[in-house]
Scaffold this motif. Structure first.
Motif, PDB file in Angstrom:
ATOM      1  N   LEU A 165       0.821  -1.212   0.000  1.00  0.00           N
ATOM      2  CA  LEU A 165       0.000   0.000   0.000  1.00  0.00           C
ATOM      3  C   LEU A 165       0.856   1.264   0.000  1.00  0.00           C
ATOM      4  CD1 LEU A 165      -2.881  -0.954   2.460  1.00  0.00           C
ATOM      5  CD2 LEU A 165      -2.824  -1.116  -0.032  1.00  0.00           C
ATOM      6  N   SER A 166       2.075   1.177   0.535  1.00  0.00           N
ATOM      7  CA  SER A 166       2.955   2.346   0.578  1.00  0.00           C
ATOM      8  C   SER A 166       3.246   2.874  -0.821  1.00  0.00           C
ATOM      9  CB  SER A 166       4.264   2.002   1.282  1.00  0.00           C
ATOM     10  OG  SER A 166       4.920   0.925   0.631  1.00  0.00           O
ATOM     11  N   PRO A 243       1.297   0.100   6.044  1.00  0.00           N
ATOM     12  CA  PRO A 243       1.857   0.404   4.717  1.00  0.00           C
ATOM     13  C   PRO A 243       2.435  -0.826   4.033  1.00  0.00           C
ATOM     14  CG  PRO A 243       2.578   2.031   6.343  1.00  0.00           C
ATOM     15  CD  PRO A 243       1.913   0.927   7.100  1.00  0.00           C
ATOM     16  N   GLN A 244       2.823  -1.841   4.825  1.00  0.00           N
ATOM     17  CA  GLN A 244       3.414  -3.053   4.262  1.00  0.00           C
ATOM     18  C   GLN A 244       2.356  -4.022   3.728  1.00  0.00           C
ATOM     19  OE1 GLN A 244       4.277  -1.997   7.556  1.00  0.00           O
ATOM     20  NE2 GLN A 244       5.869  -0.738   6.598  1.00  0.00           N
ATOM     21  N   ALA A 245       1.105  -3.833   4.122  1.00  0.00           N
ATOM     22  CA  ALA A 245       0.029  -4.701   3.636  1.00  0.00           C
ATOM     23  C   ALA A 245      -0.089  -4.557   2.117  1.00  0.00           C
ATOM     24  CB  ALA A 245      -1.293  -4.335   4.303  1.00  0.00           C
ATOM     25  N   LEU A 246      -0.546  -5.628   1.470  1.00  0.00           N
ATOM     26  CA  LEU A 246      -0.628  -5.628   0.013  1.00  0.00           C
ATOM     27  C   LEU A 246      -1.971  -5.101  -0.473  1.00  0.00           C
ATOM     28  CD1 LEU A 246       1.086  -9.047  -0.750  1.00  0.00           C
ATOM     29  CD2 LEU A 246       2.117  -6.794  -0.464  1.00  0.00           C
ATOM     30  N   ALA A 247      -1.971  -4.646  -1.719  1.00  0.00           N
ATOM     31  CA  ALA A 247      -3.181  -4.064  -2.299  1.00  0.00           C
ATOM     32  C   ALA A 247      -4.347  -5.031  -2.280  1.00  0.00           C
ATOM     33  CB  ALA A 247      -2.897  -3.597  -3.725  1.00  0.00           C
ATOM     34  N   HIS A 248      -4.060  -6.324  -2.459  1.00  0.00           N
ATOM     35  CA  HIS A 248      -5.169  -7.280  -2.495  1.00  0.00           C
ATOM     36  C   HIS A 248      -5.854  -7.388  -1.139  1.00  0.00           C
ATOM     37  CE1 HIS A 248      -2.629 -10.474  -0.657  1.00  0.00           C
ATOM     38  NE2 HIS A 248      -3.772 -11.042  -0.383  1.00  0.00           N
ATOM     39  N   GLU A 249      -5.123  -7.121  -0.045  1.00  0.00           N
ATOM     40  CA  GLU A 249      -5.750  -7.125   1.282  1.00  0.00           C
ATOM     41  C   GLU A 249      -6.726  -5.957   1.404  1.00  0.00           C
ATOM     42  OE1 GLU A 249      -2.952  -7.965   4.626  1.00  0.00           O
ATOM     43  OE2 GLU A 249      -1.434  -8.007   3.050  1.00  0.00           O
ATOM     44  N   ALA A 250      -6.328  -4.801   0.883  1.00  0.00           N
ATOM     45  CA  ALA A 250      -7.227  -3.641   0.900  1.00  0.00           C
ATOM     46  C   ALA A 250      -8.450  -3.907   0.037  1.00  0.00           C
ATOM     47  CB  ALA A 250      -6.486  -2.400   0.410  1.00  0.00           C
ATOM     48  N   GLY A 258     -17.954  -3.380   1.957  1.00  0.00           N
ATOM     49  CA  GLY A 258     -18.622  -2.369   1.151  1.00  0.00           C
ATOM     50  C   GLY A 258     -18.034  -0.985   1.313  1.00  0.00           C
ATOM     51  N   PHE A 259     -16.800  -0.880   1.803  1.00  0.00           N
ATOM     52  CA  PHE A 259     -16.144   0.409   1.988  1.00  0.00           C
ATOM     53  C   PHE A 259     -15.551   0.906   0.678  1.00  0.00           C
ATOM     54  CE2 PHE A 259     -15.030  -0.916   6.597  1.00  0.00           C
ATOM     55  CZ  PHE A 259     -16.334  -0.656   6.982  1.00  0.00           C
ATOM     56  N   ARG A 260     -15.355   2.222   0.614  1.00  0.00           N
ATOM     57  CA  ARG A 260     -14.669   2.807  -0.543  1.00  0.00           C
ATOM     58  C   ARG A 260     -13.247   3.234  -0.200  1.00  0.00           C
ATOM     59  NH1 ARG A 260     -20.024   4.355  -1.097  1.00  0.00           N
ATOM     60  NH2 ARG A 260     -20.918   4.078  -3.173  1.00  0.00           N
ATOM     61  N   HIS A 261     -12.920   3.222   1.094  1.00  0.00           N
ATOM     62  CA  HIS A 261     -11.597   3.667   1.531  1.00  0.00           C
ATOM     63  C   HIS A 261     -11.066   2.745   2.623  1.00  0.00           C
ATOM     64  CE1 HIS A 261     -13.737   7.279   0.088  1.00  0.00           C
ATOM     65  NE2 HIS A 261     -12.553   7.716  -0.308  1.00  0.00           N
ATOM     66  N   VAL A 262      -9.755   2.618   2.679  1.00  0.00           N
ATOM     67  CA  VAL A 262      -9.082   1.934   3.778  1.00  0.00           C
ATOM     68  C   VAL A 262      -7.980   2.859   4.287  1.00  0.00           C
ATOM     69  CG1 VAL A 262      -7.588  -0.006   4.431  1.00  0.00           C
ATOM     70  CG2 VAL A 262      -9.564  -0.404   2.969  1.00  0.00           C
ATOM     71  N   LEU A 263      -7.924   3.037   5.600  1.00  0.00           N
ATOM     72  CA  LEU A 263      -6.903   3.898   6.195  1.00  0.00           C
ATOM     73  C   LEU A 263      -5.598   3.118   6.344  1.00  0.00           C
ATOM     74  CD1 LEU A 263      -8.961   5.671   9.005  1.00  0.00           C
ATOM     75  CD2 LEU A 263      -8.782   6.208   6.580  1.00  0.00           C
ATOM     76  N   VAL A 264      -4.495   3.789   6.047  1.00  0.00           N
ATOM     77  CA  VAL A 264      -3.171   3.188   6.199  1.00  0.00           C
ATOM     78  C   VAL A 264      -2.537   3.786   7.450  1.00  0.00           C
ATOM     79  CG1 VAL A 264      -0.945   2.740   5.104  1.00  0.00           C
ATOM     80  CG2 VAL A 264      -3.002   2.986   3.695  1.00  0.00           C
ATOM     81  N   VAL A 265      -2.239   2.919   8.406  1.00  0.00           N
ATOM     82  CA  VAL A 265      -1.787   3.371   9.731  1.00  0.00           C
ATOM     83  C   VAL A 265      -0.498   2.661  10.101  1.00  0.00           C
ATOM     84  CG1 VAL A 265      -2.341   3.377  12.200  1.00  0.00           C
ATOM     85  CG2 VAL A 265      -4.113   3.914  10.516  1.00  0.00           C
ATOM     86  N   LEU A 270      -1.958   7.844  11.421  1.00  0.00           N
ATOM     87  CA  LEU A 270      -2.427   7.850  10.036  1.00  0.00           C
ATOM     88  C   LEU A 270      -1.308   8.312   9.105  1.00  0.00           C
ATOM     89  CD1 LEU A 270      -4.957   7.612   8.125  1.00  0.00           C
ATOM     90  CD2 LEU A 270      -5.189  10.096   8.415  1.00  0.00           C
ATOM     91  N   VAL A 271      -1.002   7.504   8.087  1.00  0.00           N
ATOM     92  CA  VAL A 271       0.033   7.875   7.122  1.00  0.00           C
ATOM     93  C   VAL A 271      -0.502   7.928   5.693  1.00  0.00           C
ATOM     94  CG1 VAL A 271       1.918   6.977   8.531  1.00  0.00           C
ATOM     95  CG2 VAL A 271       0.793   5.462   6.888  1.00  0.00           C
ATOM     96  N   GLY A 272      -1.711   7.443   5.479  1.00  0.00           N
ATOM     97  CA  GLY A 272      -2.238   7.470   4.119  1.00  0.00           C
ATOM     98  C   GLY A 272      -3.655   6.975   4.030  1.00  0.00           C
TER      99      GLY A 272
END
Length: 633
Positions: A165-166, A243-250, A258-265, A270-272
């Motif tokens: 995600l970073s 930030p190390q989590a992969l896009a497929h997890e998001a 049913g979310f449109r956003h995922v917070l990166v912490v 909060l970093v993104g």
């Protein structure tokens, strides 16, 4: 040094890793190689020869790897190497003796490079070094490129779902204090042209989020006071990833909730912010839309369309090169959503709605769905675990649950999940049990150790809660982990049973084929890894059901080298890729879901895939060798 004949260059560059090496490095290697000859039956490399002194590439013939000094036989030959393959990499890299005897299966010619030159070549060629240290992973990367080319001509610039995600975060998220007024927040969102605002505390920890759809639903339509603190109207149920989590997890998180956003912490700060648009602008895969349609479906027709969308989504992801581990997780996650919706609708339509019995019912997935490993070819394996209400017996509770379970099984069949021929379904009274009955059943299997008990264990021990009273399944899982790890006799019998299913590697030919001259990728390829991982997890008390997670977590407790486990995982995932391709190709020919199989003719594969499949089966044998060693079989 003698001149190199063009035919030598042509031969060597047809095979990995030499096909990816720079030509000067290939020429450097060939200039230092000599050609060795070994008549049939002669030992080429053995432990008695001491630390390995040369790197060999087979030019002609077949080499057998044996676990004993006896001549090659079906019992003791554990690998078979053919033209273009190289050996013995592990021993060379570790500067040690080989663990096996390498013997000429027929007249063999090998290109040979001294150990000193081998190590120098590793320093010269990055492609060669990468192959030697990540052999099967490197081969798989070659194959993945071929597969992706077969499925799609899409740009290599497409966003990868394997990206952290970073690398996807587009900008610093717009934030506000929780006590800022709604009016001020709306003004900032308009000026900054952003679709969301995140409230954070003084330390940067996220507290809530407001999105544009929220503005309509929570502010405009109710016509609220715009001068109140914005935190009052924000969503405070937040899904966060590192930030190390992969896009497929998001993507899975967005689809599931049913979310449109995922917070990166990171470190609670909060970093993104990653949006659905960030993930899928290039992917063109509307995962949230599919998930939303399934979650809100109110008819079997909508659910049937959802099932078709899931299969189309899987096909699109294969075209985009999504890895097998991620793809099967996606398929399983969306099948979960569909199953859960069918369960919800049928229970709501029954006379059990709102009763104490229904509040204590959990629908469980078994088998491949329980392991998050479904492909396009999957029948139903499910069960019910319930808490018997006060004043009722288990039989009385079961009598009320079975008719609903039958309707659920029938609706799932209408959505493309065929009824289980072995009746491993919740509508079977044997598999609709109270928590205590499940414990008694599992105890009977563990104590008995009959062939039937061992078969049931391979299916039911992979259970996972899907809907309802999930604490019942969690209770059963923790109980099973404790009881199974204490019963060495049962684990011994499971290991003994697992070792009867040998990967189909031949001595005279590359593969051992079944009566239809094909290989069963599921039975002979996937199952050895799944069985080994299940036994390792039961022995070490690991409660995960996914095979890859079981291997990784068990390995840490068993002190197995990470490189060895990752090779097993790479091999498992490659076989899974072949299954997915086979299912997709069969579907494209018009076969229905219940007509799909796992049988392939290895002759139909390209040379690279045949080579990797052989390597994958060798890794399966290594996993079984660990079982054999642990349980002295």
């Amino acid at each position: 040094m003698s001149a190199i004949h063009p035919s030598e260059i042509s031969f060597i560059t047809r095979h990995a890793p030499f096909d990816h090496m720079e030509l000067p490095h290939v020429l450097w290697m060939l200039q230092r190689m000599r050609l060795g000859y070994y008549p049939e039956g002669e030992v080429i490399v053995s432990p008695e020869q001491g630390p390995v002194d040369r790197f060999l590439v087979i030019k002609q013939g077949m080499v057998h790897g044996e676990q004993s000094v006896a001549h090659a036989s079906e019992a003791d030959t554990w690998l078979e190497l053919s033209e273009g393959e190289c050996f013995p990499l592990g021993a060379l890299l570790a500067n040690r003796r080989v663990a096996s005897v390498y013997r000429a299966g027929n007249d063999v010619f090998c290109y040979e490079l001294s150990a000193t030159d081998f190590r120098e070549l590793i320093g010269l060629s990055a492609a060669f070094r990468d192959f030697c240290t990540r052999r099967i992973a490197n081969l798989l990367e070659h194959s993945k490129q071929v597969i992706q080319a077969q499925y799609s001509n899409s740009s290599v610039e497409q966003q990868s779902l394997a990206s952290p995600l970073s690398t996807i975060i587009r900008r610093t998220p717009i934030t506000c204090p929780p006590d800022m007024t709604v009016r001020q927040v709306l003004k900032i969102m308009h000026e900054q042209q952003v679709g969301s605002m995140i409230a954070v505390d003084e330390d940067g920890r996220p507290l809530g989020i407001l999105t544009l759809p929220d503005v309509l639903e929570r502010i405009a339509l109710p016509q609220i006071d715009l001068d109140q603190p914005v935190i009052n109207v924000m969503s405070t149920y937040l899904e966060t990833l590192t930030p190390q989590a992969l896009a497929h997890e998001a993507a899975l998180t967005m689809a599931k909730h049913g979310f449109r956003h995922v917070l990166v912490v990171e470190n609670e700060k909060l970093v993104g912010l990653v949006s659905e648009k960030d993930l899928f602008a290039l992917q063109r895969v509307g995962l949230r839309q599919i998930g939303s349609a399934i979650r809100h479906a109110d008819s079997i027709e909508v659910l049937q369309q959802g099932a078709m969308d899931i299969r189309n989504m899987a096909r699109n992801m294969m075209a985009q090169g999504v890895a097998a581990e991620q793809l099967t997780q996606f398929i399983s996650t969306f099948n979960d959503l569909l199953t859960v919706r069918v369960v919800e609708l049928e229970f709501a339509a029954s006379d059990l709605a709102g009763t104490p019995l229904l509040n204590g019912v959990c629908w469980m997935a078994l088998g491949s769905e329980g392991r998050f490993e479904q492909t396009l070819n999957t029948d139903q394996d499910n069960a019910i675990i319930f808490d018997t209400p006060q004043g009722m017996t288990a039989d009385q509770a079961r009598e009320k649950l079975l008719p609903v379970a039958k309707r659920i099984n029938e609706k799932l069949a209408m959505c493309g999940f065929p009824l289980c021929k072995g009746e491993i379904m919740a509508s079977n009274p044997q598999w609709c049990l109270s928590l205590e009955e499940w414990k008694q059943t599992f105890s009977g299997w563990i104590r008995g150790g009959t062939p039937e008990s061992l078969l049931y264990a391979t299916i039911f021990f992979d259970f996972r809660a899907l809907h309802g009273a999930q604490h019942l399944a969690e209770d059963l899982r923790l109980w099973l982990a404790r009881v199974a790890s204490d019963n060495s006799r049962f684990l011994y019998m499971m290991a003994e049973n697992a070792l009867r299913n040998r990967p189909p590697l031949g001595v005279i030919r590359d593969f051992v084929l079944n009566d239809s001259d094909r290989i069963d990728l599921k039975l002979n390829g996937i199952t050895p890894f799944v069985d080994a991982a299940r036994i390792f997890s039961l022995a070490t008390g690991v409660t995960h059901t996914n095979t890859v997670q079981r291997l990784r977590l068990s390995a840490a407790k068993m002190n197995l080298p990470t490189s060895e486990i990752e090779a097993w995982i790479d091999a498992l995932l490659f076989i899974q890729v072949l299954r997915l391709r086979h299912h997709d190709e069969s579907s494209a020919k018009g076969l229905s879901e219940d007509a799909l199989d796992n049988l392939i003719d290895p002759a139909s594969l390209n040379e690279l895939d045949r080579r990797i499949l052989k390597e994958a089966f060798r890794q399966a044998r290594k996993a079984q060798a660990k079982l054999r060693l642990d349980y002295q079989l």
